[in-house]
Design a protein around this motif. Structure first.
Motif, mmCIF file in Angstrom:
data_model
loop_
_atom_site.group_PDB
_atom_site.id
_atom_site.type_symbol
_atom_site.label_atom_id
_atom_site.label_comp_id
_atom_site.label_asym_id
_atom_site.label_seq_id
_atom_site.Cartn_x
_atom_site.Cartn_y
_atom_site.Cartn_z
ATOM 1 N N GLU A 75 0.852 -1.193 0.000
ATOM 2 C CA GLU A 75 0.000 0.000 0.000
ATOM 3 C C GLU A 75 0.887 1.242 0.000
ATOM 4 O OE1 GLU A 75 -3.044 -0.065 2.916
ATOM 5 O OE2 GLU A 75 -3.731 -2.082 2.425
ATOM 6 N N SER A 76 1.556 1.454 -1.109
ATOM 7 C CA SER A 76 2.428 2.622 -1.253
ATOM 8 C C SER A 76 2.618 2.899 -2.735
ATOM 9 C CB SER A 76 3.789 2.357 -0.585
ATOM 10 O OG SER A 76 4.513 1.392 -1.330
ATOM 11 N N SER A 105 -2.835 3.620 -5.066
ATOM 12 C CA SER A 105 -1.529 2.970 -4.921
ATOM 13 C C SER A 105 -1.608 1.680 -4.108
ATOM 14 C CB SER A 105 -0.508 3.929 -4.281
ATOM 15 O OG SER A 105 -0.317 5.053 -5.113
ATOM 16 N N HIS A 106 -2.746 1.024 -4.161
ATOM 17 C CA HIS A 106 -2.891 -0.273 -3.507
ATOM 18 C C HIS A 106 -2.570 -1.344 -4.546
ATOM 19 C CE1 HIS A 106 -4.339 -3.209 -0.618
ATOM 20 N NE2 HIS A 106 -5.071 -3.749 -1.562
ATOM 21 N N GLU A 107 -1.576 -2.181 -4.276
ATOM 22 C CA GLU A 107 -1.078 -3.145 -5.252
ATOM 23 C C GLU A 107 -1.210 -4.555 -4.698
ATOM 24 O OE1 GLU A 107 2.681 -2.918 -8.355
ATOM 25 O OE2 GLU A 107 2.947 -2.245 -6.300
ATOM 26 N N VAL A 108 -1.751 -5.465 -5.522
ATOM 27 C CA VAL A 108 -1.979 -6.842 -5.085
ATOM 28 C C VAL A 108 -1.572 -7.801 -6.196
ATOM 29 C CG1 VAL A 108 -3.661 -8.539 -4.263
ATOM 30 C CG2 VAL A 108 -3.924 -6.137 -3.633
ATOM 31 N N GLN A 122 9.852 3.950 -4.473
ATOM 32 C CA GLN A 122 9.534 5.333 -4.838
ATOM 33 C C GLN A 122 9.398 6.199 -3.587
ATOM 34 O OE1 GLN A 122 9.013 6.047 -8.343
ATOM 35 N NE2 GLN A 122 9.879 3.984 -8.421
ATOM 36 N N GLU A 123 9.178 5.554 -2.440
ATOM 37 C CA GLU A 123 8.991 6.257 -1.176
ATOM 38 C C GLU A 123 9.287 5.278 -0.041
ATOM 39 O OE1 GLU A 123 4.902 7.430 -1.267
ATOM 40 O OE2 GLU A 123 4.175 5.464 -0.649
ATOM 41 N N ASN A 124 9.130 5.711 1.201
ATOM 42 C CA ASN A 124 9.380 4.841 2.353
ATOM 43 C C ASN A 124 8.482 3.609 2.306
ATOM 44 O OD1 ASN A 124 11.387 6.446 3.507
ATOM 45 N ND2 ASN A 124 9.884 7.743 4.560
ATOM 46 N N ASN A 125 9.015 2.517 2.781
ATOM 47 C CA ASN A 125 8.320 1.229 2.709
ATOM 48 C C ASN A 125 7.456 1.011 3.951
ATOM 49 O OD1 ASN A 125 7.565 -1.425 2.253
ATOM 50 N ND2 ASN A 125 9.527 -2.271 2.943
ATOM 51 N N PRO A 126 6.100 0.988 3.804
ATOM 52 C CA PRO A 126 5.233 0.730 4.961
ATOM 53 C C PRO A 126 5.174 -0.759 5.319
ATOM 54 C CG PRO A 126 3.897 1.014 3.007
ATOM 55 C CD PRO A 126 5.328 1.241 2.577
#
Length: 488
Positions: free
Chosen positions: A232-233, A275-278, A296-300
């Motif tokens: 979710e990023s 930006s929800h990826e499955v 692309q950004e910080n990893n949640p």
């Protein structure tokens, strides 16, 4: 003669199976005059199963029942017809596969729009798996002869079976249905205790410096089922097969949401505007898959899970699993097996200073035929529909074909309009001609339109003139057109 008799037998069996299809009822409720009425009909008992649709190997049997109703308004809930998987003994070694045999029945028969006869073999690159799509041998088109017979496999890497034009899977009782229950590990209830669920979270941070390419997340071993990877990023997940080829995303190209066939299963890929990826797949897989991420950004946190049979899990847990610190500078292909057993061999080689994975498939692929010399350059230039300078952006295996995503830098010749971004197809999966991602080539290709005008694409053959682009090659092509009798 035996082939004709076999065809007649299959025809009558198929006619019996498909007879009265228009009376099939699956509604449990129906609408009439704006009022919803319940089902009132009653089913009779199931009739006996028919014999198998195939004289040997895998096949299907069918049984039917009747809906008893008092009025024409009454309905019966459920299916009127039921199919189950069955075996009819081992086929002889020289027997043709079922789909091949169906294509062969049309050999040298004329088709609409052409009086010429062709020899036909199965074509797996068409969008509908349960249609009899056959490729004309030595030609660059295929023809669809309606549906395949019930009991035909959906494809070479599919565990589904074609029933009434649909690709279905058998449940734990061998009954074909469009909604097979998702047992863990792909096994039935009494076998559930033989499966292990793996659940983990990938927590590597956004790299502060150094390598900013794709990072390894996990290896999903062959035999895995009920696979699910979530993020979710704005970071981008990528999926690579065991040959080092990207299937979804990868190579700095973002794929569309959709269904991708790999490792003997279908991977459902979804990326929405939030930006929800499955990534999801039923499995079981028949080869290792590798999940990677492009930050692309910080990893949640990237969560992933899958089921493994216990015997495979015992091997899996003994393997070392790299922490994100250990894999900080990991090469893209570092987890891909350097050697394989069985029909294929893989090794790492170099191409223009870049490490790439090349694969040879014994018994399937032969040495690529590379056209050389001035005469071949002139001949193919004059005969080709397109002569272009293009950069390879991505590669994807689809059925028995390879599709390349290319950026057209320059068109030396084009009989038909061509865009700056195109797909170009190769009718094999043997890397012939050999193209490396991110590299630029001279390509001489043809336009491919099937008889039904439902397919229009650019095609490279195994013998097409393909060479790495260079200023010298560019200069040679500038003068070739004077040798052609007609030019576009």
């Amino acid at each position: 003669m035996w082939l004709q008799n076999w065809f007649l037998a299959v025809f009558f069996i198929t006619f019996f199976i498909h007879a009265d299809c228009d009376t099939q009822v699956t509604d449990s409720m129906y609408q009439s005059g704006g009022i919803t009425r319940p089902s009132k009909g009653q089913w009779t008992a199931w009739a006996s199963w028919t014999s198998s649709s195939s004289t040997c190997g895998n096949g299907v049997a069918v049984r039917t029942r009747r809906c008893l109703r008092v009025t024409r308004m009454d309905r019966c809930a459920g299916e009127q017809r039921q199919y189950r998987s069955c075996q009819s003994g081992i086929c002889p070694e020289d027997a043709l596969p079922f789909r091949d045999l169906q294509c062969a029945l049309y050999n040298y028969r004329p088709i609409p729009g052409s009086q010429r006869g062709y020899k036909w073999v199965p074509f797996y690159g068409a969008p509908t798996a349960c249609h009899l799509n056959c490729l004309a041998v030595g030609q660059n088109f295929y023809y669809t002869f309606g549906r395949v017979l019930d009991g035909t496999s959906c494809g070479p890497n599919s565990n589904g079976t074609c029933i009434n034009g649909q690709c279905l899977k058998a449940d734990c009782n061998g009954i074909f249905t469009s909604e097979v229950s998702k047992e863990s590990c792909g096994k039935c209830q009494e076998q559930q205790n033989t499966c292990v669920l793996i659940q983990r979270v990938y927590l590597a941070p956004f790299p502060s410096s150094g390598y900013f390419g794709y990072k390894n997340v996990t290896r999903i071993p062959a035999g895995a089922s009920q696979i699910k990877v979530m993020d979710e990023s704005r970071n981008i997940l990528a999926l690579m097969d065991s040959n080092g080829h990207y299937v979804i995303n990868g190579d700095w190209v973002v794929s569309w949401s959709g269904i991708y066939k790999v490792a003997g299963t279908e991977v459902h890929y979804i990326r929405n505007s939030e930006s929800h990826e499955v990534l999801e797949a039923d499995g079981p897989t028949n080869e290792d898959l590798y999940v990677q991420v492009l930050f692309q950004e910080n990893n949640p946190g990237i969560t992933y899970q899958f089921w493994l049979p216990k015997d495979l899990y015992d091997n899996y847990k003994r393997e070392p699993h790299l922490s994100w610190q250990q894999s900080e500078n990991e090469d893209l292909n570092s987890w891909v097996n350097k050697t394989t057993s069985g029909n294929g061999e893989s090794h790492l080689g170099t191409a223009q200073g870049k490490e790439v994975l090349t694969v040879s498939r014994k018994g399937q692929c032969r040495r690529c035929k590379t056209p050389k010399g001035k005469s071949q350059r002139i001949k193919q230039y004059c005969q080709s529909d397109f002569v272009i300078h293009a950069k390879v952006l991505g590669r994807r295996i689809i059925g028995q074909e390879t599709r390349y995503d290319i950026q057209v830098k320059h068109a030396y010749k084009h009989k038909f309009p061509i865009m700056h971004r195109e797909y170009i197809w190769v009718s094999n999966t043997c890397d012939c001609p050999y193209l490396v991602d991110r590299h630029e080539y001279i390509m001489m290709a043809s336009k491919h339109v099937n008889h039904e005008y439902t397919l229009n694409r650019i095609l490279l053959s195994v013998t097409s003139f393909v060479k790495p682009w260079s200023p010298e090659e560019d200069q040679k092509l500038q003068r070739v057109n004077i040798f052609c009798s007609t030019t576009p």
